[in-house]
Design a protein around this motif. Structure first.
Motif, PDB file in Angstrom:
ATOM      1  N   LYS A 101       0.703  -1.257  -0.021  1.00 44.38           N
ATOM      2  CA  LYS A 101       0.155  -0.047   0.028  1.00 44.38           C
ATOM      3  C   LYS A 101       0.762   1.024   0.004  1.00 44.38           C
ATOM      4  N   ILE A 102       0.718   2.024  -1.093  1.00 41.02           N
ATOM      5  CA  ILE A 102       1.541   3.262  -1.155  1.00 41.02           C
ATOM      6  C   ILE A 102       0.523   4.514  -0.594  1.00 41.02           C
ATOM      7  N   VAL A 103       0.938   5.170   0.479  1.00 37.00           N
ATOM      8  CA  VAL A 103      -0.178   6.573   0.664  1.00 37.00           C
ATOM      9  C   VAL A 103       1.096   7.831   0.261  1.00 37.00           C
ATOM     10  N   SER A 104       0.552   8.581  -0.544  1.00 36.40           N
ATOM     11  CA  SER A 104       1.490   9.713  -0.506  1.00 36.40           C
ATOM     12  C   SER A 104       0.676  11.014  -0.605  1.00 36.40           C
ATOM     13  N   CYS A 105       1.349  11.996  -0.168  1.00 33.79           N
ATOM     14  CA  CYS A 105       1.051  13.213   0.486  1.00 33.79           C
ATOM     15  C   CYS A 105       1.579  14.191  -0.622  1.00 33.79           C
ATOM     16  N   SER A 106       0.983  15.274  -0.751  1.00 35.03           N
ATOM     17  CA  SER A 106       1.691  16.328  -1.430  1.00 35.03           C
ATOM     18  C   SER A 106       2.620  16.859  -0.775  1.00 35.03           C
ATOM     19  N   ALA A 107       4.039  17.121  -1.407  1.00 32.56           N
ATOM     20  CA  ALA A 107       4.942  17.734  -0.704  1.00 32.56           C
ATOM     21  C   ALA A 107       4.752  19.395  -0.511  1.00 32.56           C
ATOM     22  N   LYS A 108       3.817  19.841  -1.364  1.00 32.33           N
ATOM     23  CA  LYS A 108       3.530  21.323  -1.028  1.00 32.33           C
ATOM     24  C   LYS A 108       2.111  21.166  -0.138  1.00 32.33           C
ATOM     25  N   ARG A 109       1.837  22.271   0.534  1.00 35.89           N
ATOM     26  CA  ARG A 109       0.721  22.363   1.297  1.00 35.89           C
ATOM     27  C   ARG A 109      -0.510  22.521   0.600  1.00 35.89           C
ATOM     28  N   SER A 110      -1.778  22.085   0.972  1.00 42.46           N
ATOM     29  CA  SER A 110      -2.969  21.746   0.275  1.00 42.46           C
ATOM     30  C   SER A 110      -3.642  23.277  -0.222  1.00 42.46           C
ATOM     31  N   ASP A 111      -3.374  24.149   0.492  1.00 45.17           N
ATOM     32  CA  ASP A 111      -3.635  25.645   0.382  1.00 45.17           C
ATOM     33  C   ASP A 111      -2.954  26.262  -0.726  1.00 45.17           C
ATOM     34  N   ASP A 112      -1.987  25.625  -1.195  1.00 45.49           N
ATOM     35  CA  ASP A 112      -1.367  26.322  -2.583  1.00 45.49           C
ATOM     36  C   ASP A 112      -1.838  25.693  -3.616  1.00 45.49           C
ATOM     37  N   SER A 113      -3.014  25.681  -3.702  1.00 48.93           N
ATOM     38  CA  SER A 113      -3.601  25.037  -5.085  1.00 48.93           C
ATOM     39  C   SER A 113      -4.417  25.895  -6.014  1.00 48.93           C
ATOM     40  N   SER A 114      -4.143  27.408  -5.591  1.00 46.44           N
ATOM     41  CA  SER A 114      -4.935  28.451  -6.117  1.00 46.44           C
ATOM     42  C   SER A 114      -4.000  28.565  -7.438  1.00 46.44           C
ATOM     43  N   LYS A 115      -2.881  28.414  -7.466  1.00 49.99           N
ATOM     44  CA  LYS A 115      -2.286  28.564  -8.895  1.00 49.99           C
ATOM     45  C   LYS A 115      -1.813  27.349  -9.599  1.00 49.99           C
TER      46      LYS A 115
ATOM     47  N   SER B 243      -8.557  31.816   5.422  1.00 49.81           N
ATOM     48  CA  SER B 243      -9.927  32.248   5.452  1.00 49.81           C
ATOM     49  C   SER B 243      -9.986  33.823   5.633  1.00 49.81           C
ATOM     50  N   ASN B 244      -8.955  34.421   5.794  1.00 52.21           N
ATOM     51  CA  ASN B 244      -8.769  35.718   5.869  1.00 52.21           C
ATOM     52  C   ASN B 244      -8.106  36.561   4.804  1.00 52.21           C
ATOM     53  N   ILE B 245      -8.394  36.127   3.434  1.00 51.67           N
ATOM     54  CA  ILE B 245      -7.757  36.525   2.308  1.00 51.67           C
ATOM     55  C   ILE B 245      -7.827  38.127   1.997  1.00 51.67           C
ATOM     56  N   ASP B 246      -9.042  38.721   2.243  1.00 50.79           N
ATOM     57  CA  ASP B 246      -9.223  40.069   2.205  1.00 50.79           C
ATOM     58  C   ASP B 246      -8.700  40.873   3.221  1.00 50.79           C
ATOM     59  N   LEU B 247      -8.636  40.292   4.518  1.00 45.61           N
ATOM     60  CA  LEU B 247      -8.101  41.064   5.605  1.00 45.61           C
ATOM     61  C   LEU B 247      -6.563  41.136   5.778  1.00 45.61           C
ATOM     62  N   LEU B 248      -5.928  40.149   5.169  1.00 48.28           N
ATOM     63  CA  LEU B 248      -4.238  39.800   5.117  1.00 48.28           C
ATOM     64  C   LEU B 248      -3.782  39.933   3.990  1.00 48.28           C
ATOM     65  N   VAL B 249      -4.181  38.750   3.149  1.00 45.77           N
ATOM     66  CA  VAL B 249      -3.282  38.692   1.766  1.00 45.77           C
ATOM     67  C   VAL B 249      -3.625  39.522   0.933  1.00 45.77           C
ATOM     68  N   ASN B 282       6.175  27.384  -2.140  1.00 45.93           N
ATOM     69  CA  ASN B 282       5.015  27.283  -0.993  1.00 45.93           C
ATOM     70  C   ASN B 282       3.573  27.881  -1.127  1.00 45.93           C
ATOM     71  N   TYR B 283       3.663  28.884  -1.828  1.00 51.98           N
ATOM     72  CA  TYR B 283       2.473  29.618  -1.854  1.00 51.98           C
ATOM     73  C   TYR B 283       2.302  30.441  -3.335  1.00 51.98           C
ATOM     74  N   SER B 284       2.283  29.805  -4.434  1.00 48.26           N
ATOM     75  CA  SER B 284       2.393  30.227  -5.674  1.00 48.26           C
ATOM     76  C   SER B 284       1.136  31.152  -5.878  1.00 48.26           C
ATOM     77  N   GLY B 285       0.248  30.795  -5.114  1.00 52.25           N
ATOM     78  CA  GLY B 285      -1.172  31.469  -5.234  1.00 52.25           C
ATOM     79  C   GLY B 285      -1.263  32.735  -4.809  1.00 52.25           C
ATOM     80  N   PHE B 286      -0.377  33.144  -4.081  1.00 56.85           N
ATOM     81  CA  PHE B 286       0.020  34.467  -3.341  1.00 56.85           C
ATOM     82  C   PHE B 286      -0.126  35.501  -4.728  1.00 56.85           C
ATOM     83  N   PHE B 287       0.812  35.139  -5.710  1.00 59.66           N
ATOM     84  CA  PHE B 287       0.997  36.220  -6.492  1.00 59.66           C
ATOM     85  C   PHE B 287      -0.153  36.222  -7.802  1.00 59.66           C
ATOM     86  N   THR B 288      -0.516  37.305  -8.091  1.00 61.55           N
ATOM     87  CA  THR B 288      -1.700  37.401  -9.089  1.00 61.55           C
ATOM     88  C   THR B 288      -0.868  37.265 -10.683  1.00 61.55           C
ATOM     89  N   PRO B 289      -1.800  37.238 -11.665  1.00 59.96           N
ATOM     90  CA  PRO B 289      -1.149  37.030 -13.039  1.00 59.96           C
ATOM     91  C   PRO B 289      -0.290  38.122 -13.432  1.00 59.96           C
TER      92      PRO B 289
END
Lengths: 115, 1017
Positions: A101-115, B243-249, B282-289
């Protein structure tokens, strides 16, 4: 890596982690440390495990087998592989396992998914 | 050592503090202890207050530390007014420290004390940043609510002079770092984080000034560097508080352009590049286009071109590497766009990234950018693979040619980089540099395997061509690198596609192997090694193309005697012979002669010899005719047998030792020429070496084919007994006995015998090492308690039981009935389980295995032995040794659920449970009540679950055990009330052995141990 990066605690369930937790329990039981320190030690352990595995461990292996099940849930990939042959570094040794069984988690934090 | 007495005057305290910070102070622990006692005492507040204005930095630092300790320990005892007054004082002390020339360590520590104050009293100081800036501007502390009348923070910041600005930045860094360490999801800290986030706008005002270039000519670099660190800390905190994008980020994003301007200052390059690399990674989403677009423009500028040129031409200073990592972090963050990009700017950028793989200098000591650059390219390749299969074909056709163009450059650059440096350069490298070079080569191998997914045959053809070119020009280092790359692709090559073999034939039929076979030829050692490894890696190719096999094996056998190549060559022989065994059966005799010739000529490396023996044995195993097989086997065995006989003879007749004879030299490894071992030691080494070879032979003789097993068969398989085989088996057993008797104190001899036996256990077909069960049983039961490595023997006995179960049933009970009393007898002799945990563990495992299938055999034990064993396992379960304890938990788990079909046996088991049930319940309660280690709980839950599901009296037994108030059975009587204990039993019974029982057990254990043990998530 940044100072306030958070690390997974999944290595606490390995043999090293459980042995460490038992040892910390003993120290707390003997009143030689308090639980806050134990908590810090475990946090440190999470960090060191993640960093050491990433930076220091160079051993590698290849494996072949039949992929039985896979899933991706909450940013965690899980693979169940059957009839696995693992080939260790330098081709020197082969290990056979019925099921891996292989369990793999992202090396980057999950909240860095916006880009 | 006696603790120091508490000091009686301030002067004594000051003296102790000076001593504490004196370098090489031997008594530091005792001084620390007494000062710590003082800090924790009620007088600690006063002490801090008195010392904080001292002229010496060390004493002021200690005072600030005391403030932090008091805040952490005793903040609850402060009234609101006291707390407000304290804040004013700490701010005053901070400003004073800055003004009276105290060192930065004092001011920074006071900033930390302020942050500690905020952690405990954030409700009294919600606008801490604005208020602190206000106080700095005033030049004194004020009450926190005075900030309501203050000017806006951006105006106040502009009024601050440089030292004050720096202190404000220090405070802002410490604030986010320390508060960030508390758990954001905990209710206890949620308000704290909410208040911190509300300070974000003030921090942005502060950083807007801190990041700006100084308006006068004074160097203000230090502040800009601190401001960059502070900015990074707040961005990464902003990511977590998402959760505090507007207030801080959003406010923090306004500072990106300002931060980017810091690149213009050469002295800030490192800090700025690190900031951007960290955020991109670590936080590439911080930067805008728009930010990404600005960064792309920056990378296309003259400034970037200049730094890039410096980097690839050897500027591997901190700044150079930081710039390289910045490039790579940008590439990593935009890799999805870059893969599909066809515009000139992106192509230029990617060309630069592939160029990073060709920087000046050798890996990794000189060229430090290669490994991170290769990591980027691995990501690029993985992304390309994903996009190739997920995008529309028409789209892929547009961007893929560009991607392939980049990959070609990457492969070429890597191929150049993995070439070994000249020997004289390599000789100068230290151990780390050599290891890192090897690791970087492995990274390249990984990369090539990824590229294979995209390019397949093209990649093999590419390296084949490169191989032929390098061979033709005799460019040995290029040829070595090419062979290394080809080797790394061996696992990828498909055996179903003939085109691969056609390409590989060009390599294996080339003149290289003729050159390699020349002992004094031109081929350097490194290339020889890699070429031999190529043969091993492509062993499956040789299975398909046996025409190349003789040449390959000849080459390998020729290298066996070489001190450097011997080991790898033997390993390759072993791999090839094992996988091509059926093709090579006709060569077995020749291999034995070859082996004997080498042996007579020189003493082989022990490991290499074992591999060769294994190789030859695996070929012998495949000989179809049984007679011929046994005859060839005997030929090889006789060689080892003579060694074993020689060892025994030398032991009894030391005078025959002749160190000029190769036979004796086999037991003499020259580690220290000054120290020649005696005949006894040489005899032992000859014996052990030959035993290990025999174990390799046993392993080689294992069949690789699978046969059906008839588990229902009652009698021995109807197969005529081969006299030759049985004679060989008797001979081997007698040789083993003889060695063990002669070297009776040697544990390695016993371990090797175990390995030899185990090799036979897994076999289903007869063979020289597949001994009849009675022979193995005879061997075991003759081993007395004093035999070395008895634990290993018991473990082998467990494997033996497993192999018996795979064979015909008729053999089993009689063997088990002989072995069981032997095992229990050993445990009886051991008495105290902790004396040898291996014996305890394997002894219990053995009985467990027997009981699982043949419970009747267990109950055939004599009553005293049976009673002893039950009580012994309960004692183990109460003990502290994890492995025997785990075995015992398994045993009881199985015993409790035992349901024999035979009614009389079922009655015996039931009667045993009636007697033992209360004892087992007591032991489990003692463990779950806090005596067990946390890691043992899951294991201990198993017998509990079985007890609940299988025994009607379980509840009664558990309640009786939990009622104990003496502490002898239930250790947590004082901490856990009776109602909590009954609730536990009720839950466990109600769950009826379900998986959730483990959690209930864990919760109860925690309840018994106390909240101090609830620190693990």
């Amino acid at each position: 890596m940044a100072a306030n990066t958070q690390y997974y605690d999944l290595y606490r369930h390995g043999s090293l982690g459980t042995a460490l937790t038992d040892a910390l329990d003993d120290l707390i039981g003997d009143e030689r440390i308090d639980p806050q320190l134990a908590m810090k030690v475990l946090t440190q352990y999470d960090r060191v495990m993640a960093e050491t595995l990433q930076e220091k461990v160079k051993a590698r292996l290849t494996f072949k087998g039949s992929l039985d099940t896979y899933r991706f849930c909450d940013e965690v990939w899980t693979f169940l592989i059957r009839n696995v042959t693992l080939k260790l570094d330098n081709n020197s040794q082969q290990v056979v396992a019925d099921k891996v069984k292989i369990v793999s988690c992202s090396a980057k934090r999950s909240d860095d998914s916006s880009k | 050592m006696e603790p120091l007495p508490l000091p009686t005057s301030l002067a004594e305290v000051e003296a102790l503090i000076r001593e504490l910070y004196r370098p090489f102070q031997p008594d530091v622990a005792r001084i620390q202890d007494v000062l710590h006692r003082l800090q924790k005492s009620p007088e600690g507040w006063q002490l801090a207050q008195t010392l904080i204005t001292h002229r010496e930095d060390e004493i002021r630092f200690f005072a600030a530390l005391t403030l932090m300790i008091k805040l952490n320990r005793d903040s609850a005892s402060l009234s609101e007014d006291d707390a407000k007054g304290l804040l004013e004082s700490i701010i005053n002390w901070t400003i004073q420290s800055m003004q009276d020339g105290a060192g930065p360590i004092v001011t920074r520590k006071l900033c930390s004390a302020l942050v500690t104050y905020f952690v405990h009293f954030s409700h009294l100081w919600p606008n801490c940043v604005h208020h602190f800036i206000y106080c700095l501007d005033l030049g004194r502390g004020t009450r926190a609510d005075a900030v309501d009348d203050a000017l806006a923070s951006n105006i106040l910041v502009d009024k601050l002079d440089r030292p004050k600005l720096r202190v404000a930045v220090w405070f802002a860094i410490t604030l986010v770092e320390e508060v960030g360490k508390t758990d954001m999801n905990s209710a206890a800290y949620s308000e704290l984080h909410t208040r911190l986030v509300k300070n974000g706008a003030d921090v942005v005002s502060l950083l807007a000034r801190g990041l700006s270039p100084p308006s006068d000519n004074h160097p203000e670099l230090k502040i800009q560097q601190d401001a960059l660190s502070c900015y990074l800390a707040w961005i990464l905190y902003g990511q977590r508080a998402n959760s505090n994008i507007d207030l801080l980020v959003t406010p923090l994003r306004q500072l990106v352009d300002l931060a980017m301007q810091c690149f213009a200052d050469q002295q800030l390059l490192h800090a700025t590049a690190e900031l951007f690399s960290d955020v991109l990674s670590n936080y590439s989403g911080f930067f805008t286009p728009e930010h990404y677009s600005s960064l792309a423009t920056l990378f296309d500028s003259q400034w970037a071109a200049q730094h890039y040129e410096q980097l690839v031409h050897g500027n591997h200073t901190e700044d150079g590497i930081a710039f390289g990592l910045f490039l790579l972090a940008y590439g990593d963050a935009t890799v999805h766009d870059l893969v599909k990009a066809t515009d000139d700017r992106s192509r230029r950028f990617l060309a630069r990234l592939s160029g990073l793989l060709a920087a000046d200098g050798y890996l990794v000591g000189e060229d430090m950018i290669f490994v991170p650059a290769l990591e980027f390219w691995l990501t690029y390749i993985e992304t390309t693979i994903d996009c190739t299969y997920s995008d529309e074909e028409a789209d892929v056709a547009i961007w893929k040619p560009y991607a392939e163009e980049h990959l070609k450059a990457v492969i070429m650059n890597c191929w150049r980089k993995v070439q070994w440096p000249p020997a004289e350069v390599f000789a100068e490298w230290d151990q780390n540099e050599r290891a890192n070079f090897g690791d970087a080569r492995k990274d390249v191998a990984d990369m090539l395997q990824s590229v294979f997914t995209l390019e397949g045959l093209n990649l093999i053809s590419y390296f084949t061509e490169l191989f032929l070119q390098s061979l033709a020009t005799q460019s040995w280092s290029e040829l070595e690198a090419t062979i290394f790359c080809l080797s790394s692709l061996s696992d990828c090559v498909s055996e179903e596609d003939d085109r691969y073999d056609e390409d590989l034939a060009k390599v294996f039929a080339s003149g290289l192997f003729d050159l390699l076979s020349e002992a004094q030829g031109p081929i350097p050692l490194r290339l020889r090694q890699t070429a031999l490894s190529l043969i091993e890696r492509y062993n499956e190719y040789f299975e398909r193309h046996s025409e190349f096999l003789p040449n390959a094996l000849n080459l390998l056998f020729a290298a066996v005697g070489d001190p450097v190549l011997g080991g790898p060559a033997a390993r390759s022989i072993s791999t090839l012979c094992s996988s091509c065994r059926t093709i090579l059966t006709g060569e077995a005799g020749a291999f034995i002669s070859h082996y004997q010739t080498i042996r007579n000529r020189q003493v082989l490396d022990s490991l290499a010899e074992e591999k060769i023996i294994l190789a030859i044995a695996s070929v012998i195993q495949s000989i179809p005719s049984e007679d011929l097989r046994l005859q060839t086997f005997e030929q090889l065995y006789d060689i080892l047998k003579k060694d074993l006989q020689l060892a025994v003879q030398l032991k009894s007749q030391p005078e025959i030792l002749d160190l000029s004879h190769p036979m004796f030299l086999r037991g003499y490894e020259v580690t220290d020429p000054q120290k020649v071992p005696g005949p006894q030691e040489i005899a032992l080494q000859i014996a052990l070496r030959s035993m290990r070879c025999l174990a390799s032979m046993a392993k080689g003789m294992q069949d690789v084919k699978e046969y059906p097993i008839d588990l229902e068969s009652d009698g021995p398989q109807a197969r005529p007994v081969n006299q030759k085989l049985s004679g060989l088996q008797t001979d081997i057993m007698s040789a083993l006995f003889n060695i063990q008797r002669t070297f009776s104190a040697c544990s390695e001899a016993v371990e090797t015998i175990c390995h030899i036996f185990k090799a036979g256990f897994s076999e289903t077909e007869p063979g020289p090492f597949v001994f009849p069960p009675s022979v193995i049983t005879d061997y075991f039961v003759q081993q007395p308690f004093g035999t070395p490595r008895l634990g290993a023997l018991l473990s082998t006995a467990c494997s033996f039981v497993g192999s018996l179960y795979r064979g015909p049933r008729a053999y089993v009970p009689s063997q088990l009935a002989r072995l069981l009393p032997w095992v229990v007898g050993l445990l009886q002799t051991l008495q105290v389980p902790e004396n040898d945990t291996e014996i305890s563990q394997n002894g219990i495992c053995f009985v467990d295995k027997v009981m699982a299938k043949y419970p009747d055999v267990l109950f055939q034990l004599s009553s005293p032995q049976l009673e002893f064993f039950f009580l012994y396992t309960i004692k183990v379960l109460q003990g502290k040794e994890p492995l025997p304890k785990s075995a015992s938990a398994d045993f009881w788990s199985n015993f409790i659920s035992l349901k024999p079909e035979d009614p009389s046996l079922a009655a015996t088991v039931s009667s045993a449970m009636t007697h033992l049930g209360p004892l087992i319940a007591q032991t489990l309660v003692s463990n779950i009540g806090g005596n067990a280690a946390r890691s043992e709980l899951d294991k201990l839950s198993e017998p509990l679950k079985k007890l609940v599901t299988q025994q009607v009296q379980a509840q009664q037994w558990l309640e009786a055990a939990l009622s104990d108030e003496s502490g002898g059975v239930f250790p947590a009587g004082e901490r856990v009330s009776l109602s909590e204990r009954w609730a536990f039993v009720k839950k466990v019974i109600g769950l009826r052995g379900a998986r959730q029982t483990n959690q209930v057990v864990r919760d109860f254990w925690l309840l018994c141990r106390g909240q101090n043990f609830a620190y693990v998530s």
